[in-house]
Design an enzyme around this catalytic site. Structure first.
Site, PDB file in Angstrom:
ATOM      1  N   ARG A   8    -110.025 -39.244   5.909  1.00 20.97           N
ATOM      2  CA  ARG A   8    -110.060 -39.466   4.458  1.00 20.97           C
ATOM      3  C   ARG A   8    -109.787 -40.936   4.113  1.00 20.97           C
ATOM      4  O   ARG A   8    -110.270 -41.437   3.087  1.00 20.97           O
ATOM      5  CB  ARG A   8    -109.103 -38.532   3.712  1.00 20.97           C
ATOM      6  CG  ARG A   8    -109.380 -38.441   2.214  1.00 20.97           C
ATOM      7  CD  ARG A   8    -108.524 -37.393   1.518  1.00 20.97           C
ATOM      8  NE  ARG A   8    -109.157 -36.089   1.440  1.00 20.97           N
ATOM      9  CZ  ARG A   8    -109.993 -35.698   0.469  1.00 20.97           C
ATOM     10  NH1 ARG A   8    -110.290 -36.508  -0.540  1.00 20.97           N
ATOM     11  NH2 ARG A   8    -110.526 -34.504   0.483  1.00 20.97           N
ATOM     12  N   GLU A  39     -97.571 -28.700   3.532  1.00 24.85           N
ATOM     13  CA  GLU A  39     -98.881 -28.147   3.885  1.00 24.85           C
ATOM     14  C   GLU A  39     -98.854 -27.581   5.306  1.00 24.85           C
ATOM     15  O   GLU A  39     -99.455 -26.549   5.579  1.00 24.85           O
ATOM     16  CB  GLU A  39     -99.976 -29.218   3.744  1.00 24.85           C
ATOM     17  CG  GLU A  39    -101.366 -28.657   4.059  1.00 24.85           C
ATOM     18  CD  GLU A  39    -102.517 -29.609   3.770  1.00 24.85           C
ATOM     19  OE1 GLU A  39    -102.370 -30.529   2.948  1.00 24.85           O
ATOM     20  OE2 GLU A  39    -103.587 -29.421   4.379  1.00 24.85           O
ATOM     21  N   PHE A  73     -96.068 -31.982  -2.489  1.00 26.77           N
ATOM     22  CA  PHE A  73     -96.722 -33.290  -2.352  1.00 26.77           C
ATOM     23  C   PHE A  73     -97.422 -33.466  -1.003  1.00 26.77           C
ATOM     24  O   PHE A  73     -97.621 -34.589  -0.549  1.00 26.77           O
ATOM     25  CB  PHE A  73     -95.720 -34.427  -2.593  1.00 26.77           C
ATOM     26  CG  PHE A  73     -95.025 -34.334  -3.921  1.00 26.77           C
ATOM     27  CD1 PHE A  73     -95.735 -34.495  -5.097  1.00 26.77           C
ATOM     28  CD2 PHE A  73     -93.660 -34.042  -4.004  1.00 26.77           C
ATOM     29  CE1 PHE A  73     -95.109 -34.391  -6.338  1.00 26.77           C
ATOM     30  CE2 PHE A  73     -93.027 -33.927  -5.240  1.00 26.77           C
ATOM     31  CZ  PHE A  73     -93.751 -34.102  -6.402  1.00 26.77           C
ATOM     32  N   GLU A  96    -104.269 -35.425  -7.002  1.00 24.61           N
ATOM     33  CA  GLU A  96    -104.098 -36.621  -6.185  1.00 24.61           C
ATOM     34  C   GLU A  96    -104.715 -37.906  -6.752  1.00 24.61           C
ATOM     35  O   GLU A  96    -104.121 -38.981  -6.595  1.00 24.61           O
ATOM     36  CB  GLU A  96    -104.696 -36.392  -4.789  1.00 24.61           C
ATOM     37  CG  GLU A  96    -103.975 -35.340  -3.992  1.00 24.61           C
ATOM     38  CD  GLU A  96    -104.785 -34.924  -2.781  1.00 24.61           C
ATOM     39  OE1 GLU A  96    -105.803 -34.230  -2.974  1.00 24.61           O
ATOM     40  OE2 GLU A  96    -104.430 -35.305  -1.665  1.00 24.61           O
TER      41      GLU A  96
HETATM   42  N1  MTE Z   1     -97.344 -32.055  -8.803  1.00 24.51           N
HETATM   43  C1  MTE Z   1     -96.080 -31.612  -8.695  1.00 24.51           C
HETATM   44  N2  MTE Z   1     -95.340 -31.505  -9.806  1.00 24.51           N
HETATM   45  N3  MTE Z   1     -95.532 -31.284  -7.487  1.00 24.51           N
HETATM   46  C2  MTE Z   1     -96.258 -31.407  -6.318  1.00 24.51           C
HETATM   47  O1  MTE Z   1     -95.754 -31.099  -5.228  1.00 24.51           O
HETATM   48  N4  MTE Z   1     -98.410 -32.062  -5.288  1.00 24.51           N
HETATM   49  C3  MTE Z   1     -99.622 -32.883  -5.420  1.00 24.51           C
HETATM   50  C4  MTE Z   1    -100.324 -32.598  -6.747  1.00 24.51           C
HETATM   51  N5  MTE Z   1     -99.388 -32.623  -7.851  1.00 24.51           N
HETATM   52  C5  MTE Z   1     -97.600 -31.894  -6.403  1.00 24.51           C
HETATM   53  C6  MTE Z   1     -98.114 -32.182  -7.700  1.00 24.51           C
HETATM   54  C7  MTE Z   1    -100.582 -32.695  -4.336  1.00 24.51           C
HETATM   55  S1  MTE Z   1    -100.336 -33.524  -2.897  1.00 24.51           S
HETATM   56  C8  MTE Z   1    -101.681 -31.900  -4.486  1.00 24.51           C
HETATM   57  S2  MTE Z   1    -102.843 -31.774  -3.268  1.00 24.51           S
HETATM   58  C9  MTE Z   1    -101.916 -31.110  -5.705  1.00 24.51           C
HETATM   59  O2  MTE Z   1    -100.878 -31.291  -6.668  1.00 24.51           O
HETATM   60  C10 MTE Z   1    -102.011 -29.642  -5.331  1.00 24.51           C
HETATM   61  O3  MTE Z   1    -102.160 -28.818  -6.425  1.00 24.51           O
HETATM   62  P1  MTE Z   1    -103.557 -28.588  -7.186  1.00 24.51           P
HETATM   63  O4  MTE Z   1    -104.609 -28.494  -6.131  1.00 24.51           O
HETATM   64  O5  MTE Z   1    -103.346 -27.318  -7.899  1.00 24.51           O
HETATM   65  O6  MTE Z   1    -103.748 -29.754  -8.078  1.00 24.51           O
HETATM   66  N1  HPA Z   2    -107.022 -32.790   1.959  1.00 24.32           N
HETATM   67  C1  HPA Z   2    -105.802 -32.231   1.940  1.00 24.32           C
HETATM   68  N2  HPA Z   2    -105.382 -31.402   2.847  1.00 24.32           N
HETATM   69  C2  HPA Z   2    -106.207 -31.090   3.837  1.00 24.32           C
HETATM   70  C3  HPA Z   2    -107.485 -31.628   3.923  1.00 24.32           C
HETATM   71  C4  HPA Z   2    -107.930 -32.519   2.926  1.00 24.32           C
HETATM   72  O1  HPA Z   2    -109.056 -33.046   2.936  1.00 24.32           O
HETATM   73  N3  HPA Z   2    -108.055 -31.140   5.024  1.00 24.32           N
HETATM   74  C5  HPA Z   2    -107.129 -30.338   5.592  1.00 24.32           C
HETATM   75  N4  HPA Z   2    -106.013 -30.292   4.881  1.00 24.32           N
HETATM   76 MO1  MOS Z   3    -101.960 -32.610  -1.192  1.00 29.02          MO
HETATM   77  S1  MOS Z   3    -101.557 -34.127   0.127  1.00 29.02           S
HETATM   78  O1  MOS Z   3    -103.551 -32.389  -0.487  1.00 29.02           O
HETATM   79  O2  MOS Z   3    -100.980 -31.393  -0.511  1.00 29.02           O
END
Ligand code: MTE
Ligand code: HPA
Ligand code: MOS
Length: 773
Positions: A320, A242, A238, A723
């Protein structure tokens, strides 16, 4: 929604998560499930118990005398640089030296034969401090003229002053929108194995293996090629993983190299919550001018954030927030500034939406303010302000909104949810004046897709076809439950026209794909799906040339059909064909690459096209509140969300549902509370309340806008989903606000702060009953 199972060739779009059965049976391996080699040691962090101080002395004698303790790690044990800052700001020490900057800051780690021994011994250090005055929140920081952790951003367009002066109506206000703990099921963890020479391999629960690799190398003072970081999957990230796991990776690697034994570090939930960053909380000031239709003429907004003691990702997060302060609305004259304030608290970090939710909740508060002021339905005000129409499609950062589907999407949801009839019923119910009041609200979301740091928008993948026809897929993205691996494997299966279960998805490792970006910004499938497709296309091109030459046909007569390859009139099974290609010495492996085209961003000028495209959505929430206690429940939620042409509707729907509930938690019950000394008091699920199964909307209708497709050439015209639907939860907040407003006959906007806990709802009711607004 309808779950149409689309069969294209042999690949099915509506596949369940590849690990679904393993998740529910417990067979899925997480970092803590890896068998520990004999002699594995365990590390545990020792934290500061003061918010701001000079360290006078740390006496480790009791720690070192404790049973099972092998030693202590401090900054003196760091051969490289004592820093894990993700943006090169050099302000994120692994262990504090000299100065303590927040309550809960890691000072040292104890290394012992068992985790229990390390954890108990970490309590025994005698730390003497000289206390310094501390600043805990953004408002205090601004009042003290305190520094920012990174340069503020300003977005500006038009002439705000002139438009303000000419306006019919003007409202100034302030709102606070809280932080949030990630509450991933699996907490932070790292497990390091020393190798020969300078080598070390680290297994970790991380969204960003490449950054962990580079950070470990930086801390150890070795080259990146000495460090390997692996992650099979996370039990949720989530955004909390990162950047924040680098510290744990560094500690495990330091200890592993120092004692030449495998070392694991896994904080308990309290330490995880105290010592690692969360979503920022913001204080937002707005000054808005509008006409008697509710159409905005000018907006001036400032977004102050509690960033904590270091920069971490606060720069891009607060940026953002500004990029989303327009949400779905056109502002003819606008000025937005960020104030990323330094505070003596844990360094806040990425969390689903990444500052976007604060921009959106502010925009929605402004819509409400205008609606209550003019005595209109907030939805009417929202609609007159939507992007669209002559000269009304330029964002505050000068990107044109060219893919707008808001009118259609919101119109459909308004119909299918029967918003108008239900709003009339709610008004009628409240007019009777009972104890239980109701509210209903429809809020939209428009979310920009791409990392705003343009260089992160790249990805790599590695595809091997073995000579038995089985396929191994690796890409730079990480699996955290969102289903990324399933989606990318579907792309590969579809491109080869083979069955999904022929694809083996392997752990993410810096050894196979270098310099990967964090799996973040919702871009995982956009980037890695394209990189994997690129790898497959390279292999297919070689196979087509081989087949055309060998069977003497035109390349156009070589067709990948379900589990077969057709070459002119010849039909071969995929396996038989691959075997022949192997015998003919065709290279059956390729590294793929992708970078998002057409994006650019000039932060100094505040102009560019930071986002490749936008994802849209809308939700309608209906709530009931008890005006005697402030308690409430969510009666019904209807969602229509845009994922373009879905790569996998079941997974996408799961993301929309999960994100909505997480967003609802953010605006309702999830409250972080620091005491005056700067100690986080809500550091366990006993005091920090995420939504329970019983808090789900009583009726929950979630649909994907199946008519939508991405106008840009994304992977199969899909859109990112991770997101954007988080911000759909804001409709619950607005519905609560309406229920509260009914107390004073909707004459004023109740100006609830977020999270609207039952206490806040009750206090808002009291204020309105006392005529205080
Ligand atoms: N879904 C689950 N089940 N667990 C997670 O930790 N992270 C969220 C979202 N959905 C998350 C989730 C976040 S913050 C992001 S940025 C995206 O998943 C990242 O994965 P994606 O870019 O493949 O969608
Ligand atoms: N989104 C999520 N994570 C990030 C970003 C962004 O725009 N830039 C750097 N890390
Ligand atoms: Mo999602 S907050 O960009 O890991």
């Amino acid at each position: 929604m309808k779950h149409t199972t689309v069969i294209k060739g042999a690949a099915t779009t509506d596949l369940r998560h590849d690990s679904a059965t393993k998740h529910v049976t417990g067979a899925a391996d997480y970092t803590d499930d890896i068998a520990e080699p004999v002699g594995t040691l365990h590390a545990y962090l020792g934290l500061s118990e003061v918010a701001h101080a000079e360290i006078e002395n740390i006496d480790f004698s009791a720690v070192l005398a404790a049973p099972g303790v092998v030693g202590v790690l401090t900054a003196d044990d760091i051969p490289g640089v004592n820093d894990v800052s993700p943006t090169g700001s050099n302000d994120d020490p692994v262990f504090a030296t000299g100065k303590i900057e927040f309550w809960g800051q890691p000072l040292f780690a104890v290394v012992a034969e068992s985790r229990d021994a390390a954890r108990r011994a970490a309590e025994l250090a005698e730390v003497s401090y000289k206390k310094l005055p501390h600043i805990l929140d953004a408002v205090q920081a601004i009042e003290a003229g305190g520094p920012c952790v990174t340069a503020p951003l300003k977005l500006e367009r038009g002439d705000v002053e002139t438009a303000m002066a000419a306006a019919e109506h003007r409202i100034k206000g302030q709102m606070t929108a809280g932080g949030q703990d990630h509450m991933y099921l699996e907490g932070h963890i790292a497990f390091a194995m020393p190798g020969e020479d300078e080598d070390v391999t680290v297994y970790s629960s991380t969204q960003h293996p490449s950054e962990a690799q580079h950070m470990v190398a930086h801390v150890l003072g070795v080259a990146s090629n000495a460090v390997t970081v692996n992650v099979r999957r996370m039990g949720g990230g989530f955004g909390g993983k990162e950047s924040q796991m680098s510290l744990f990776c560094a500690v495990a690697a330091l200890a592993a190299k120092k004692w030449n034994r495998a070392v694991k570090i896994r904080p308990d939930r309290d330490q995880d919550m105290i010592a690692t960053g969360k979503r920022h909380d913001f204080v937002i000031d707005y000054d808005v001018a509008f006409d008697s239709d509710g159409r905005i003429q000018a907006l001036d907004g400032s977004f102050a954030a509690r960033c904590g003691f270091s920069a971490d990702l606060s720069g891009p997060v607060t940026d953002r927030a500004l990029f989303h302060a327009d949400n779905a609305y056109f502002y003819p004259h606008v000025r937005l500034v960020s104030k990323p304030m330094k505070t003596n608290t844990v360094s806040n970090t990425a969390f689903r939406g990444f500052g976007g939710p604060h921009g959106v909740i502010a925009a929605e508060r402004i819509m409400e303010e205008i609606a209550y002021h003019l005595g209109k339905d907030p939805l009417e005000v929202r609609k007159v302000n939507f992007y669209g129409g002559e000269g009304r499609d330029l964002t505050p950062y000068h990107q044109t909104v060219s893919d707008n589907i808001l009118q259609r999407l919101v119109g459909e949801l308004e119909d299918t949810s029967q918003y108008q009839a239900r709003r009339a019923a709610v008004l009628e119910h409240n007019a009777k004046g009972g104890i239980i009041r109701k509210g209903i609200a429809l809020t939209p979301v428009k979310f920009g897709i791409s990392f705003t740091a343009t260089w992160f928008n790249q990805a790599g993948a590695l595809v091997h076809v073995y000579n038995d026809g089985s396929i191994a897929l690796n890409h730079g993205g990480t699996e955290m439950g969102q289903g990324l691996n399933t989606k990318v494997a579907q792309v590969v299966a579809d491109a080869f026209q083979v069955d999904f279960d022929r694809i083996k998805i392997t752990q993410t490792t810096t050894e196979k794909v270098p310099n990967s970006s964090a799996t973040a910004a919702s871009s995982g499938s956009d980037l890695n799906g394209m990189a994997a497709l690129n790898a497959v296309e390279q292999i297919k091109a070689r196979l087509v040339t081989f087949a055309a030459e060998t069977w003497k046909v035109d390349p156009s007569e070589v067709v990948f059909a379900p589990n077969e390859v057709h070459i002119g009139d010849t039909r071969l099974s995929f396996n038989a064909f691959i075997k022949q290609a192997y015998m003919a010495r065709i290279q059956l492996s390729a590294a793929g690459f992708y970078k998002t085209p057409d994006i650019h961003w000039d932060r100094a000028k505040g102009k560019g096209r930071p986002f490749y495209y936008y994802a849209y959505g809308a939700s309608v929430s209906e709530v009931s509140i008890d005006t005697l206690t402030g308690e409430y429940q969510v009666d019904r939620v209807d969602i229509l969300h845009d994922v373009g042409r879905s790569l996998n509707p079941i997974l996408d729907k799961g993301q929309v549902e999960g994100a909505f509930v997480q967003g609802m938690g953010w605006v309702t019950t999830e409250e972080l509370w620091w005491d005056d000394e700067g100690c986080l008091r809500t550091h366990a699920p006993s005091t920090y309340k995420i939504p329970l199964a019983s808090d789900l909307p009583r009726e929950f209708n979630v649909n994907l806008a199946d008519w939508s497709e991405n106008r840009e050439l994304t992977i199969k015209r899909s859109k990112a989903v991770g997101e954007p639907p988080f911000m759909l939860g804001i409709s619950v907040f607005e519905a609560l606000s309406m229920a509260v407003a009914s107390i004073a006959d909707y004459r004023e906007c109740p100006r609830l702060d977020s999270p609207a806990t039952p206490e806040r709802v009750l206090m808002a009711i009291d204020r309105l009953q006392d005529g205080e607004g």
